[in-house]
Design an enzyme around this catalytic site. Sequence first.
Site, short mmCIF file in Angstrom:
data_model
loop_
_atom_site.label_atom_id
_atom_site.label_comp_id
_atom_site.label_asym_id
_atom_site.label_seq_id
_atom_site.Cartn_x
_atom_site.Cartn_y
_atom_site.Cartn_z
CE LYS A 292 33.07 60.13 49.43
NZ LYS A 292 34.19 61.05 49.66
NE ARG A 366 41.90 63.62 42.66
CZ ARG A 366 42.55 63.89 43.79
NH1 ARG A 366 43.85 63.77 43.85
NH2 ARG A 366 41.89 64.30 44.85
#
Length: 515
Positions: A292, A366
Amino acid sequence: MPSREFYTMPTLRLVVAAPADVQADVVVVPVPSEGTVPALPDGLTAAIGALRDGKELKGEPFEMHWLRADELASPRVLLLGAGSGASMSTDVARRLGTTAGLAARSRGQGHVAVLASGALQAEEHVRALAEGLTLAAFHVDAYKTKDRKLADLQSAAIVVSEGAASTLADAVALGGVLGEATNVARAVAHEPPNVLTPAVLAERAVELFAGTPVSVEVLDEAALRDKQMGLLLGVAQGSVNAPRMIVLTYEPDANRESGVGSRESQDAPAAAPVLGLVGKAVTFDTGGISIKPADNMDRMKYDMCGGAAVLGAFHALARVGAPCKVIGVIPSVENMPSGTAFRPGDVLTGASGLTVEITNTDAEGRLILGDALWYARQLGATHLVDIATLTGACAVALGRVASGLFGTPDTWRDAVREAGTRGGDFLWPLPMTDDYKELLKSDIADMVNAAGTRYGGAISAAIFLKAFAGDAAWAHLDIAGTAWADEPKPYQPKGPTGVAVRTLIELARSAGSWA
């Protein structure tokens, strides 16, 4: 449970007394935008009337005006705008309670009393006031050693007329339980990532539920390997802090006594619905190899707010119960870049047998939820809800106000939404048709973990999760935009919000309506 004291549980009381006799550091008088205020001494009534006539006090929601009233036993008074009486709701009442508590704390006062009259004397609004006052006890600055801005909230009284008191004491107690459950989730979410590793989170869960009706099982790395949870282990392999999976089980009293629904009888046909709550708990998320940007990466300690919500919900269920069995599954990892980290291009195999081509290591939540959803089904869950700070795309779509809601069948999705409405969480349904499955096609595996487009990111993530829910009723809450507050409000300081805790509690307690 936390390493620092993130909240002090105030003593909550229902008080039947005339306003002039109320003993507190601060007496809070909710003032509607139209209509009358509670029956007050003449001098205070006149002062409020003068402020209204001079347009200094309009009664708009959360408007505040401090004054002294020597006619009261507690002369420090906060006039708190309550809006229109016709628009009073549990959400407004909860926020009024929190605003009152935070305002008192900001003045260094630890004992507050709120005068509940008119619409605020309804049972559900008294409960919400008590909940809000409890929320006001949360400390966002728990790690400060000096210059802490707010006093502890030690006690909070809700003052009503004599005729209403007999039905409201239980509402005050329930409001305290709900508020504390949310504070538990906020406390876990606010811990620094160097303190709250996956192993420490598991230890905290064991401590939190010791001696309660909630049982706790912790799967360590060896157990996860034994169960072939390759998606979770793939995300975790870049960190020196080993993963954990926390399994919580609440059995209604009858089941605990008879053994109905125990793990030993899982092969038998399910006699009753079992609610499975699955919460993402990435205790720190760098994005892994797909790292990130540095800006706001410190906020990624909040990437375990879904798991925190499940812990908070079970904290309440341990105290107020539910008519159905509830299973909680919290997969917990760190997502770090290193020489051992998983890479774009890797193919991971989940415990379900499904294979996933990794296209972005920052789509890690996920993956761990995939193994957790599968495991919740193995433990007997017939109705699933997963909660996760999953996608920035959901925050782009819905902002900081609404959480994204997905699910099948529609009846289950709607039941979750209605529970959110009753609990005070704003959930907004988003589409999830078969057309979106094209986004997850892989040339070499069953699916990719992240679509190769920036469009529909929240939806493609939900489509991914659905593959692991099987035929069970399933709903997904994307709380990426609502799990923390960027800007302080009178009723919400900057920091963790505890979103979804009330939805999960309400869903479990209302099982009779959807089972």
